[in-house]
Design a protein around this motif. Structure first.
Motif: not given
Length: 130
Positions: A18-24, A38-43, A98-104
């Motif tokens: 979750s912390s890594m996803k927050q940073k990305v 280009k946007a990045k995402d954590v798998s 922003m939606a990913d940020l709230a979910t995370n």
């Protein structure tokens, strides 16, 4: 026999993810106006596979068997999304980020509540139920 049966280490791995996803997500939001970014995402699937592989050790009884090696890396795999949402080649969709940020954030809060519950249980047992 393990004292905590791996629960705390599993929660720790989930919090690291979750912390890594927050940073990305933060990097993506910070670069929303950067041309050709280009946007990045954590798998999650890759992160889960790394965590599972790191917990298992295998013993080879035959040279034809696969060698089980834990992953030595520290970070989660990051993949680049190749979509362009802006006229300057930028691949960041601010609404999605922003939606990913709230979910995370909700996910992280649930993990902290769960690990706090585990520590409270351990504290209760140490104090003898008082």
């Amino acid at each position: 026999m393990s004292l905590f049966s791996g629960t705390i280490s599993t929660l720790e791995s989930a919090m690291n993810y979750s912390s890594m996803k927050q940073k990305v997500i933060s990097q993506n939001i910070a670069n929303v106006d950067t041309p050709n970014y280009k946007a990045k995402d954590v798998s999650f699937r890759s992160s889960l596979q790394m965590a599972v592989n790191a917990q298992f050790e295998g013993r080879r009884t035959d040279s034809r068997h696969f060698n089980f090696q834990g992953y030595a890396g520290s970070g989660a795999p990051v993949k680049i999304r190749n979509a362009a949402y802006n006229h300057n080649g930028n691949g960041v969709d601010l609404d999605k980020e922003m939606a990913d940020l709230a979910t995370n954030q909700i996910y992280y809060n649930a993990l902290t509540e769960r690990i706090n519950g585990k520590f409270n249980t351990i504290q209760t047992v140490i104090k003898g139920g008082k």
